[in-house]
Write an enzyme that holds these catalytic residues in place. Structure first.
Site, PDB file in Angstrom:
ATOM      1  N   HIS A 185      47.020  36.298  38.910  1.00  0.00           N
ATOM      2  CA  HIS A 185      47.463  35.084  39.594  1.00  0.00           C
ATOM      3  C   HIS A 185      48.739  35.362  40.388  1.00  0.00           C
ATOM      4  O   HIS A 185      49.421  36.371  40.159  1.00  0.00           O
ATOM      5  CB  HIS A 185      47.716  33.985  38.541  1.00  0.00           C
TER       6      HIS A 185
ATOM      7  N   CYS B  18      45.037  31.374  45.205  1.00  0.00           N
ATOM      8  CA  CYS B  18      46.493  31.553  45.151  1.00  0.00           C
ATOM      9  C   CYS B  18      46.971  32.583  46.162  1.00  0.00           C
ATOM     10  O   CYS B  18      48.109  32.518  46.630  1.00  0.00           O
ATOM     11  CB  CYS B  18      46.931  31.971  43.747  1.00  0.00           C
TER      12      CYS B  18
END
Length: 419
Positions: free
Chosen positions: A266, A40
């Site tokens: 994340h 990510c």
């Protein structure tokens, strides 16, 4: 370069999580898929650049875009990121790739061995990858864009790693290490596989600083460098709610209404098509930033002796006699300090154009296990007057309130996840 990326040694399972091609979800033509945790830190900045181009071109309905248009936007985003990461005074860009032929041979070899070995061994390791990287240098972004348009460069599971190497080779490993101010931290955590803040900052600002506050700060005699100018793409962090860090205005108020959202593990993406959320900075905004550069402790005041320097920075009249007159107004009690509100009221009484009270926000989490359909979430936001929205237990709202303290938002479906 290998040590800079992966440290002294990376867990093979972690390395495998970074091996995936650039591909889009079926129902959202420009939504990049993230198969596993880790990438990510690269995919979110690419997605942000794709969205930025769509906003710039005033594309309203992303779902109507063709596959060819989506691919063109992806290649444009890659060119933009590599251009941003070029060395100072050097316009050349280095592109690292693994050819389709080599990737196919590797895959065939792995499939032949799949019945003889455990899965964790059935993958290319870092050393093997290094021996098969093709490097090409381009004198300008235009030449790179032409090459990408004429050649099928991406499409293998080594796409993300190759782009990461391209960024490092374009920027220069020594330049990245100098900007990070920490030689020990790798760009990818070798144990857990998360991308570092240095990597995220590098991809969205072109600078590999570890910090997200504005400017330079003194920590016990050591200068720590943050974000020194307004970024095209913004960044908000749930960790700011936990008081682990402070995100400065250069990232909170980017040039485009697009923000990476960082959780503890994340990175997702937030954006709006309302351009009023990213207006160019007013003189008052610039004055606040100049004030804070002197007020390094964020105490809300500066010594009265610094007023002349501050006015000079802002290119305002700053002769000695004038300073004496103005000090009587901004330091009426003769305490030897100038408070920020008094300074603004005196020199910048007009707050300029106000941000909208209501607007639409979109959110995207590319991780397949968190968003199996790959669809963009849509929410209607309102800025509450004089009160703060309740955000207990709502990580998304808590993170948004680091930018808009009194925001409340109603998502059309369930509240999207930051994780």
């Amino acid at each position: 370069v290998k040590t800079l990326v992966f440290g002294e040694g990376i867990n093979q399972t972690v390395f495998e999580r970074w091996l995936q091609p650039f591909k889009f979800y079926k129902d959202e033509p420009i939504a990049l898929v993230q198969e596993s945790g880790g990438p990510c830190a690269v995919l979110a900045p690419i997605q942000a650049s794709i969205i930025r181009k769509c906003l710039q071109d005033k594309i309203q309905n992303f779902r109507e875009l063709s596959k060819d248009t989506a691919n063109s936007l992806l290649l444009g985003a890659i060119c933009e990121i590599l251009s941003r990461c070029r060395q100072t005074g050097n316009n050349s860009i280095t592109l690292a790739t693994v050819s389709q032929e080599v990737a196919s041979v590797w895959q065939d070899s792995l499939q032949c061995n799949s019945s003889k070995r455990m899965r964790c061994d059935d993958t290319v390791d870092v050393e093997t990858l290094h021996t098969c990287l093709n490097l090409e240098t381009f004198p300008s972004p235009t030449k790179l864009a032409q090459f990408l348009d004429e050649n099928e460069v991406f499409g293998t599971k080594y796409d993300i790693v190759c782009l990461l190497y391209s960024v490092i080779l374009t920027k220069g490993a020594s330049a990245i290490n100098e900007e990070r101010q920490d030689m020990e931290e790798s760009l990818i955590n070798p144990e857990f596989g998360h991308g570092s803040q240095s990597l995220v900052n590098l991809l969205i600002t072109g600078q590999a600083n570890q910090n997200v506050f504005d400017g330079v700060r003194d920590l016990c005699g050591m200068n720590l460098t943050g974000i020194c100018q307004q970024s095209d793409i913004g960044f908000l962090s749930y960790l700011e709610c936990l008081r682990y860090l402070e995100v400065g205005e250069n990232l909170k108020s980017p040039k485009y209404p697009i923000w990476l959202l960082g959780s503890e593990t994340h990175i997702t993406l937030l954006w709006s098509q309302d351009a009023r959320l990213a207006n160019q900075r007013s003189p008052r905004d610039l004055a606040i930033m100049a004030f804070n550069e002197i007020d390094k402790d964020q105490a809300g005041f500066i010594p009265s002796t610094s007023l002349q320097n501050l006015l000079s920075k802002l290119e305002l009249f700053s002769e000695d006699e004038y300073i004496k007159i103005m000090l009587e107004k901004v330091d009426p009690d003769k305490l030897g300090i100038v408070l920020l509100p008094l300074f603004l009221d005196e020199f910048f009484p007009c707050s300029g154009q106000l941000a909208p009270d209501t607007f639409t926000l979109h959110h995207y989490n590319g991780l397949r296990k968190s968003n199996s359909s790959g669809k963009f979430a849509k929410g209607n936001a309102v800025i509450l007057e004089g009160v703060h929205g309740k955000a207990d237990g709502n990580q998304m709202l808590q993170t948004l309130q680091t930018k808009w303290p009194s925001i409340a938002i109603d998502w059309e479906d369930a509240t999207p996840s930051l994780n």
